[in-house]
Scaffold this active site. Structure first.
Site, PDB file in Angstrom:
ATOM      1  CG  HIS A 352      -1.905   1.110   1.203  1.00 19.58           C
ATOM      2  ND1 HIS A 352      -3.183   0.953   0.751  1.00 19.58           N
ATOM      3  CD2 HIS A 352      -1.782   2.415   1.520  1.00 19.58           C
ATOM      4  CE1 HIS A 352      -3.820   2.101   0.802  1.00 19.58           C
ATOM      5  NE2 HIS A 352      -2.976   3.012   1.276  1.00 19.58           N
ATOM      6  CG  PHE A 796     -30.120  -5.706 -16.128  1.00 19.63           C
ATOM      7  CD1 PHE A 796     -31.097  -6.153 -15.252  1.00 19.63           C
ATOM      8  CD2 PHE A 796     -28.799  -6.034 -15.878  1.00 19.63           C
ATOM      9  CE1 PHE A 796     -30.746  -6.900 -14.127  1.00 19.63           C
ATOM     10  CE2 PHE A 796     -28.449  -6.784 -14.760  1.00 19.63           C
ATOM     11  CZ  PHE A 796     -29.420  -7.207 -13.892  1.00 19.63           C
ATOM     12  CD  GLU A1259     -38.968  -2.836 -19.167  1.00 17.22           C
ATOM     13  OE1 GLU A1259     -40.135  -3.145 -19.460  1.00 17.22           O
ATOM     14  OE2 GLU A1259     -38.184  -2.354 -19.965  1.00 17.22           O
TER      15      GLU A1259
HETATM   16  C1  LIG Z   1     -10.544  -3.366  -5.880  1.00 17.56           C
HETATM   17  C2  LIG Z   1      -9.558  -2.527  -5.115  1.00 17.56           C
HETATM   18  C3  LIG Z   1     -10.045  -1.577  -4.230  1.00 17.56           C
HETATM   19  C4  LIG Z   1      -9.150  -0.779  -3.527  1.00 17.56           C
HETATM   20  N1  LIG Z   1      -9.651   0.167  -2.677  1.00 17.56           N
HETATM   21  C5  LIG Z   1      -8.807   0.989  -2.024  1.00 17.56           C
HETATM   22  C6  LIG Z   1      -9.314   2.014  -1.186  1.00 17.56           C
HETATM   23  O1  LIG Z   1     -10.511   2.167  -1.014  1.00 17.56           O
HETATM   24  N2  LIG Z   1      -8.424   2.832  -0.583  1.00 17.56           N
HETATM   25  C7  LIG Z   1      -7.087   2.671  -0.737  1.00 17.56           C
HETATM   26  O2  LIG Z   1      -6.336   3.426  -0.170  1.00 17.56           O
HETATM   27  N3  LIG Z   1      -6.581   1.704  -1.511  1.00 17.56           N
HETATM   28  C8  LIG Z   1      -7.413   0.858  -2.162  1.00 17.56           C
HETATM   29  N4  LIG Z   1      -6.916  -0.117  -2.986  1.00 17.56           N
HETATM   30  C9  LIG Z   1      -5.459  -0.200  -3.166  1.00 17.56           C
HETATM   31  C10 LIG Z   1      -4.831  -1.219  -2.279  1.00 17.56           C
HETATM   32  O3  LIG Z   1      -4.882  -0.778  -0.947  1.00 17.56           O
HETATM   33  C11 LIG Z   1      -3.399  -1.393  -2.733  1.00 17.56           C
HETATM   34  O4  LIG Z   1      -3.427  -1.892  -4.032  1.00 17.56           O
HETATM   35  C12 LIG Z   1      -2.681  -2.379  -1.873  1.00 17.56           C
HETATM   36  O5  LIG Z   1      -2.583  -1.940  -0.563  1.00 17.56           O
HETATM   37  C13 LIG Z   1      -1.325  -2.730  -2.441  1.00 17.56           C
HETATM   38  O6  LIG Z   1      -0.786  -3.778  -1.670  1.00 17.56           O
HETATM   39  P1  LIG Z   1      -0.338  -5.148  -2.333  1.00 17.56           P
HETATM   40  O7  LIG Z   1       0.244  -5.965  -1.254  1.00 17.56           O
HETATM   41  O8  LIG Z   1      -1.448  -5.781  -3.055  1.00 17.56           O
HETATM   42  O9  LIG Z   1       0.749  -4.619  -3.336  1.00 17.56           O
HETATM   43  P2  LIG Z   1       1.326  -5.301  -4.631  1.00 17.56           P
HETATM   44  O10 LIG Z   1       0.406  -5.094  -5.776  1.00 17.56           O
HETATM   45  O11 LIG Z   1       1.722  -6.684  -4.363  1.00 17.56           O
HETATM   46  O12 LIG Z   1       2.612  -4.385  -4.824  1.00 17.56           O
HETATM   47  C14 LIG Z   1       2.487  -3.020  -5.064  1.00 17.56           C
HETATM   48  C15 LIG Z   1       3.834  -2.328  -5.167  1.00 17.56           C
HETATM   49  O13 LIG Z   1       4.456  -2.258  -3.893  1.00 17.56           O
HETATM   50  C16 LIG Z   1       5.793  -2.734  -3.958  1.00 17.56           C
HETATM   51  N5  LIG Z   1       6.062  -3.359  -2.681  1.00 17.56           N
HETATM   52  C17 LIG Z   1       5.251  -4.251  -2.052  1.00 17.56           C
HETATM   53  N6  LIG Z   1       5.782  -4.545  -0.864  1.00 17.56           N
HETATM   54  C18 LIG Z   1       6.937  -3.887  -0.759  1.00 17.56           C
HETATM   55  C19 LIG Z   1       7.930  -3.816   0.248  1.00 17.56           C
HETATM   56  N7  LIG Z   1       7.826  -4.479   1.384  1.00 17.56           N
HETATM   57  N8  LIG Z   1       8.990  -3.028   0.016  1.00 17.56           N
HETATM   58  C20 LIG Z   1       9.136  -2.336  -1.139  1.00 17.56           C
HETATM   59  N9  LIG Z   1       8.225  -2.370  -2.115  1.00 17.56           N
HETATM   60  C21 LIG Z   1       7.122  -3.135  -1.923  1.00 17.56           C
HETATM   61  C22 LIG Z   1       5.822  -3.653  -5.139  1.00 17.56           C
HETATM   62  O14 LIG Z   1       7.103  -3.724  -5.711  1.00 17.56           O
HETATM   63  C23 LIG Z   1       4.814  -3.042  -6.075  1.00 17.56           C
HETATM   64  O15 LIG Z   1       5.441  -2.072  -6.866  1.00 17.56           O
HETATM   65  C24 LIG Z   1      -7.766  -0.945  -3.694  1.00 17.56           C
HETATM   66  C25 LIG Z   1      -7.281  -1.903  -4.584  1.00 17.56           C
HETATM   67  C26 LIG Z   1      -8.170  -2.684  -5.290  1.00 17.56           C
HETATM   68  C27 LIG Z   1      -7.649  -3.703  -6.251  1.00 17.56           C
END
Ligand SMILES: Cc1cc2nc3c(=O)[nH]c(=O)nc-3n(C[C@H](O)[C@H](O)[C@H](O)COP(=O)(O)OP(=O)(O)OC[C@H]3O[C@@H](n4cnc5c(N)ncnc54)[C@H](O)[C@@H]3O)c2cc1C
Ligand code: FES
Ligand code: FES
Length: 1317
Positions: A352, A796, A1259
């Site tokens: 995140h 729909f 509808e």
């Molecule tokens: C459907 C959906 C809804 C969402 N809604 C919200 C919302 O309402 N509010 C909000 O704030 N966010 C929202 N998000 C975003 C979500 O919070 C972030 O996508 C998520 O936190 C990323 O974490 P991840 O572990 O999946 O990252 P990944 O996709 O696995 O990685 C993301 C990036 O972080 C880097 N990274 C990961 N870990 C490390 C580390 N330890 N050190 C260095 N680099 C690192 C990776 O290299 C990559 O570039 C949403 C996402 C989706 C798909």
């Protein structure tokens, strides 16, 4: 395990069975593996981006550290297969099936009528199942939280919640209708039939659940984990175990991303085509999962998913005094709003922070809270503060590419420190924020002076940003009105919001920053008051909007006492395939198994809105792996165009394109992935033509219309205007709407390889249209083409014209290659290509008396038809036919025009223009009320049809049931007392307002083109007495098959269990018409009844010979006596027509009526609102099946609520649809359900024009969603009063938070107000 040339072996379990995969491509998701490799098709594909929940499964993992097993729900579409080593997956098939035993979750959702089309149901089931595995007695809040990320487009959620809440132990849950029919006080519960009987439900028995595979426990306990490598076609994934190894890998490959939850990377791979040859998966590196307490705060590992961070913080809050946990609590609040449960279960804190999303909800509060990160690289450890220098731009931070963030310090708060977070998003849950903020203030001893203040915002530019100057204005000063007023002045200028800011809404964003600072001020003042630091100041308590779901009521009439028990008509029977939908056994088009040699077709669409095609270069595409061919218009052997309303539409553009998203050609390859990659490699060069037209206004200016334009008039409008007391002119814009059926358009064409015969399986509402169009396209007779539809995952109106075109293109590919060809649209493609509801501009002039009587109205409606005519002329006609809605306006003129623009053509959509025109009328009425300063409901009442009436197209009708609905709705909703309560609330609250509205609908059922009202059916009785029925209707969730079973059961006097409805097929029943216009049951019911009556008569002789015999004995006897037991049925349907020259006709056989009252509470500072209560009274005649009808009413209402208050299509300046998935386009979710949602079917209503006196209901009630729009308008009017504004004001639909907030004209939104005026 050591990596071979093809990589390591992946070992995990699915539904208790071990899976070992030798060749794992890191690009493969769990979803495609389940569906394509394991053929577990219960898990559905809805969006591919984590936004819809259709793909939800449960992942279980063993944690050796504390010897525990954790279960969590995930989106299989985002989960890379290679992350699953050692995990156990449970899919919907793994928890129950009709062959063994169904799981109580499956049973309860199905039997509570929570499954209509069923496409969302497996996902719902799995979210709920996972919740129960972790928490066998959840609260209602736990349930709604678990379902945050599961979208349903059919049900309106209420029945799903009701089914799930039977697992709760809460007091209010045991009085449920089943049900929720708690009934109002004055009613006797015995008189009230129930929608379901929860006493019949299977109890939950956790001993029956799949156990976690002991082999995986052993594996985790005994074998020491080793680095795993997985190699795919384009990407290699390495998963190290040790931190040192991770550091080494990252040092040698600094550009390789760390894949954690994959919720940022996954969508980038899928939607942006990003490819990284190497990805590193550190999910097994233990240092990323540590929690260390220090005197300053807590270091939390970045590998923890957000849901665990939430749990850790919750625990810490219990552990430490409140004073120390200000930041923790603010974080908990924000975490509650990030994404969905499924997303939070995998998205990590590290991912995140490092995604550096400018709209991140956590980064502003982490930064305001003085958090820092600890990183490691080959250079060693370092601690970096998370401050304004940390975030550089979208996706970029100050960290070096090789640095790994290991943990985050979340500090304890100090004495005198207050921390808060706020956000505003297009939907309350599972939506990225428009503006999000973290604010912290530290007071000096005695709270006299601000010692430190920190305010960060997300959504104000390309990065999380600090309001530096605003903070400087506040610091070292007392927290008082003067300081704050200067702070607002600084803040309003501090951020630049150019109109081009990504996501738009510049003024709204600016006003939100001010509103949030104001809210923070209120919170600080509240705290200071609590601590007795300030006195004598009254501070408005800005409690969050109410959110607790109440008991709802669904009232319908018992069947008459004399009706036989066996006769199911009029009873609340569950959808006939609800159980198999809930177990994942129900088959949709894309669930059909792949046949030998099958190819996948991917479409190539235009990237220009109006251009000449210079060249289509497919050479690069043809070189890519797996590509077989490219289909262009030249390949079409027969007709290359389809004609609608006299206009030809090319199926594949040849020389010119007229919108972005128009199909130019299609690529055929061996797999979906190959076809999609190749489609993006086709290069089309264009030469732009004259400036494209996008808006209705531009089309009007350039006279760009599809002809004919229509007009309907009664009385003498011009003369009437001369004699009225007052004249007002107004306008309203109603935006378009995406169908967002959960199942995207899907087609499978199988060449039979003999005599040019083709079998087509399609998600089509109109199989005959597909059959005829394909035969013309392939230049073969219709008798060689059969179209089969088992069910649709919602339609729909959107699976008619566009599906025909897609089926034709897919058939050309099958014809050319002689192979089976499948075409399933991605969500983004589907939204881009297929169009939706017509946006409307309605302008009106209304003449009325001071007493509220409207004597004249002149209304002009323009629709944005898009680049092809499609059904736009018919939509314009239906608009005019509903110009009066429920009102008797003696002098009424309407004109409707379909504007030809360069956007993808719009098409049929539930309501077919009626919701738009009715909204224009209701807005006109609202303007009259606001002008006269009279309650709008009174103006409605004064002008409503009364007594024997004549429509504006000269048809006599009785509005008696409309008036009954109105009176009953007023009574059921306690309208009068709530009006007083709302007004009192509004007097007492400055920043929150409530609004109330009551809205009627009069809706003409059936097609106004008589030919389309015919229908046919085939009923076969087999020797064992079972009955197979095929009819012209398609099952799309609306329950037509269930109702047909009820008809057969009544007519043949047999139990419903003997009746089976197979697929809809042009082989069995030819020459049918589209299932639409709320006419499916009327049309097909009559045809089925006709066939059954024929058969029943044929059986009469054998019945007479053996009056005491059984059904089976009569059937056997009939076979012996050579009586045919197969009969076709036919119904001509009404001969509706309308003569546009004479402006009269009989377009509809009858009307369905409904009235809806809604109340909302509004946060005027943010534009956020909540529907507190909705009461609908609907006249469905004698309901054939109350549970199905109530389901239709609720689902349509919620779709209308989406249309009028939240669903917003956004286009780029060059005509590209931006909103191409659930992350950009928000349909209502569980959080949008009215807190109290009550449906009442009008009793003792008869209808001689339809089967068993029922009425069409698919509808009509969609428009009733506008009651929320008008309740919002009512609340906004109250807010405007506070700043001295009265009279009519402009509020376009959808009433998004942005529009609402700006219309409230609070001091924070005044800039915009000037523009609006
Ligand atoms: C459907 C959906 C809804 C969402 N809604 C919200 C919302 O309402 N509010 C909000 O704030 N966010 C929202 N998000 C975003 C979500 O919070 C972030 O996508 C998520 O936190 C990323 O974490 P991840 O572990 O999946 O990252 P990944 O996709 O696995 O990685 C993301 C990036 O972080 C880097 N990274 C990961 N870990 C490390 C580390 N330890 N050190 C260095 N680099 C690192 C990776 O290299 C990559 O570039 C949403 C996402 C989706 C798909
Ligand atoms: S398909 Fe996975 S969330 Fe939509
Ligand atoms: S039943 Fe939920 S999407 Fe159709």
């Amino acid at each position: 395990m050591s990596a071979g040339a093809t990589g390591d072996t992946l070992c995990f379990f699915v539904n208790g069975k071990k899976v070992t995969e030798k060749h794992v491509d890191p690009e493969t998701t769990l979803l495609s593996f389940l569906r394509e490799k394991l053929r577990l098709t219960g898990t559905k594909y809805g969006c591919g981006g984590g936004g819809c929940g259709a793909c939800t499964v449960m992942v279980s993992r063993y944690r050796p550290a504390n010897k525990s097993i954790c279960h969590y729900s995930v989106n299989a579409c985002l989960l890379p297969l290679c992350q699953l080593h050692g995990a156990a997956i449970t899919t919907v098939e793994g928890i129950g099936s009709t062959k063994t035993r169904i799981h109580p979750v499956q049973e309860r959702i199905a039997k509570a009528h929570g499954s209509q089309c069923g496409f969302c149901t497996p996902g719902m089931v799995m979210s709920m199942y996972t919740l129960l595995r972790n928490n066998p007695q959840p609260s209602l809040e736990d349930i709604t939280q678990a379902l945050t990320g599961n979208l349903c487009r059919c049900t309106g959620y209420r029945p799903i919640i009701d089914g799930c809440r039977t697992f709760c132990q809460e007091a209010n849950c045991c009085q449920l209708n089943g049900g929720t029919n708690s009934g109002s006080k004055e009613e006797n519960p015995e008189e009230t039939p129930l929608l379901f009987d929860k006493s019949q439900f299977l109890p939950i028995d956790h001993t029956q659940e799949l156990i976690f595979p002991p082999e995986l426990i052993l594996m985790a306990e005994t074998s020491s984990p080793q680095t795993l490598t997985f190699r795919g076609e384009r990407v290699t994934c390495v998963s190290p175990v040790l931190l040192e190894e991770l550091v080494q890998l990252k040092t040698s490959n600094p550009e390789a991303p760390l894949i954690m939850g994959n919720t940022k990377l996954g969508p980038d791979f899928k939607f942006k085509g990003v490819v990284h040859p190497l990805i590193i998966s550190p999910i097994r590196v233990l240092e990323l999962f540590e929690v260390t307490e220090t005197t300053h705060g807590v270091w939390v590992g970045t590998g923890f998913p957000l849901s665990e961070i939430w749990a850790i913080l919750k625990k810490l809050c219990r552990q430490f005094p409140e004073e120390k946990t200000e930041l923790f609590r603010a974080l908990i609040q924000q975490l509650r709003n990030v994404g969905s449960q499924q997303i939070c279960n995998v998205a990590t804190l590290g991912g995140h922070i490092m995604s550096a999303n400018p709209n991140s909800d956590l980064n502003p509060i982490l930064a305001a809270g003085n958090c820092s990160v600890s990183t490691i690289s080959s250079g060693g450890w370092r601690e970096v503060p998370l401050n304004q220098e940390f975030f550089l731009s979208f996706g970029k931070t100050v960290l070096r590419p090789e640095e790994i963030v290991v943990s985050v310090l979340i500090p304890f708060s100090r004495k005198g420190e207050l921390v808060r977070a706020f956000r505003q998003a297009p939907r309350k849950e599972c939506a990225f924020a428009t503006i999000t903020t973290g604010m912290r203030v530290l007071f000096s001893e005695g709270f006299r002076v601000v010692e430190d203040v920190s305010i960060y915002f997300g959504g104000v530019g390309p990065k999380t940003a600090k309001a530096v100057q605003t903070c400087a204005t506040i610091v070292a000063r007392p927290w008082n009105a003067e300081t704050l007023s200067q702070a607002y002045e600084v803040l309003v200028k501090e951020f630049d919001f150019p109109p081009s800011i990504p996501g738009g809404k510049a003024e709204f964003r600016r006003s939100l920053t001010l509103s949030f600072l104001f809210k923070f001020n209120l919170e600080v003042l509240q705290s200071l008051r609590k601590m007795n630091v300030i006195e004598n100041i009254v501070v408005e308590n800005m409690e969050p909007l109410p959110g607790e779901i109440q008991l709802s009521q669904q009232h319908f009439q018992h069947v008459s006492k004399g009706q036989s028990d066996q006769d199911p008509v009029g009873r609340a029977i569950i959808h006939s395939s609800a159980i198999s939908q809930a177990t994942g056994e129900a088959i949709y088009c894309d669930d059909l198994p792949k046949t030998d040699g099958e190819l996948f077709l991917s479409l190539v669409t235009s990237s220009r809105a109006h251009a000449k095609i210079i060249n289509v270069d497919v050479s690069d595409a043809l070189l890519l792996p797996g590509v077989v061919d490219v289909i262009t218009a030249k390949d079409i052997p027969g007709k290359k165009t389809r004609m609608f309303s006299g206009y030809d539409e090319e199926m594949l553009a040849q020389t010119q394109v007229s919108c972005i998203g128009q199909i130019v050609c299609a690529v055929l390859a061996d797999t979906r992935a190959h076809a999609r990659r190749a489609a993006s490699a086709v290069n089309i060069s264009y030469e732009d033509l004259s400036e494209p037209i996008f808006t209705i206004e531009d089309a009007i200016k350039r006279s760009s219309y599809f002809e004919p334009r229509r007009k309907l008039e009664r009385g003498n409008v011009e003369e009437a205007f001369k004699s009225v007391d007052l004249v007002h002119e107004g306008a309203i814009r109603i935006g378009g709407q995406e169908h967002f059926y959960m199942e995207t358009q899907s087609i499978l064409v199988l060449p039979v390889r003999e005599q040019a015969e083709f079998k087509i399986y399609a998600s089509s509402q109109s199989p005959t249209s597909v059959q005829i169009a394909v035969s013309e396209t392939l230049a073969i007779p219709a008798n060689r083409v059969s179209c089969h539809v088992k069910r649709l995952g919602g339609a729909f109106g959107g699976k008619f014209v566009k599906t025909v075109i897609l089926a034709c293109i897919t058939s050309v590919a099958a014809w050319k290659t002689n192979c089976a060809v499948r075409c399933v649209l991605e969500r983004g493609e589907d939204m881009l290509i297929t169009g939706g509801r017509h946006p409307v501009l309605g302008k009106y002039k209304v003449g009325f008396q001071k007493d509220g009587r409207i004597l004249a109205a002149d209304i002009q409606i323009w629709t944005n038809a898009g680049n092809a005519v499609d059904v736009s002329i018919f939509v314009a006609e239906k608009i005019l036919l509903h110009l009066d809605n429920a009102y008797n306006i003696p002098n009424l003129r309407g004109r409707a025009a379909a504007c030809r623009t360069n956007l993808p053509s719009n098409t049929s959509f539930r309501g077919f223009g009626v919701p738009q025109v009715a909204c224009v009328i209701e807005n006109l009425i609202s303007d009259v009320g606001l002008t006269l300063q009279r309650p709008v409901d009174q103006v409605r009442e004064i002008n409503m049809y009364k007594g024997p009436s004549l429509t504006h197209y000269k048809v006599e009708f009785s509005p008696e049931n409309l008036l009954r609905c109105w009176d009953e709705c007023k009574a059921k909703s306690d309208f009068c007392s709530r009006r007083i309560a709302v007004d009192t609330f509004n007097e007492q609250n400055r920043w929150k307002k409530r609004g109330l509205s009551i809205i009627p609908i009069k809706y003409g059922i059936a097609f106004s083109e008589g030919v389309m009202n015919q229908s046919a059916a085939l009923v076969n009785i087999y020797q064992d007495g079972s009955v197979l029925v095929t009819h012209g209707g398609t099952e799309m969730g609306q329950g037509v098959h269930t109702k047909m079973q009820q008809v057969v059961s009544r007519e043949l006097h047999i139990p419903m269990s003997k009746v089976y409805i197979g697929e809809t097929s042009t082989n069995a029943v030819p020459n049918t018409f589209i299932s639409a216009a709320s006419f499916g049951t009327d049309a097909n019911g009559m045809a089925v009844k006709n066939a059954c009556q024929t058969l029943y008569q044929r059986l009469e002789p054998v019945r007479q010979k053996n009056p005491k015999g059984t059904w089976e004995s009569w059937v056997s006897a009939a076979v012996m006596e050579k009586i045919s037991l197969s009969a076709t049925g036919f119904s001509r349907g009404p001969d509706s027509y309308i003569d546009w020259d004479k402006m009269e006709g009989q377009p509809f056989p009858y009307f369905t009526y409904g009235v809806c009252c809604s109340e909302v509470e509004l946060d005027c500072l943010t534009g956020d609102y909540r529907t507190m209560r909705t009461n609908i009274v609907a006249d469905v005649g004698q309901s054939l099946n109350p549970s199905v009808d109530i389901g239709q009413i609720e689902g349509a209402f919620m779709q209308g609520l989406g249309l009028f208050t939240m669903e917003e299509l956004k286009f780029s300046p060059c005509g590209l649809l931006y909103t191409r998935g659930p992350s950009q386009y928000k349909i209502p979710a569980v959080c949008d359900l009215p807190l109290s949602f009550n449906i009442h079917l009008l009793s003792d209503s008869n209808n001689p024009h339809a089967i068993y006196s029922s009425k069409g209901i698919g509808e009509p009630t969609l428009f009733l969603g506008s009651s929320v729009f008008f309740a919002i308008k009512d609340a906004v009017a109250a807010a405007r009063k506070e700043v001295g504004l009265s009279g009519p004001f402009s509020l376009d639909s959808p009433a998004t938070a942005e529009r609402i907030c700006l219309a409230c004209a609070s001091p924070f939104a005044q800039n915009q107000e000037k523009e609006m005026g």
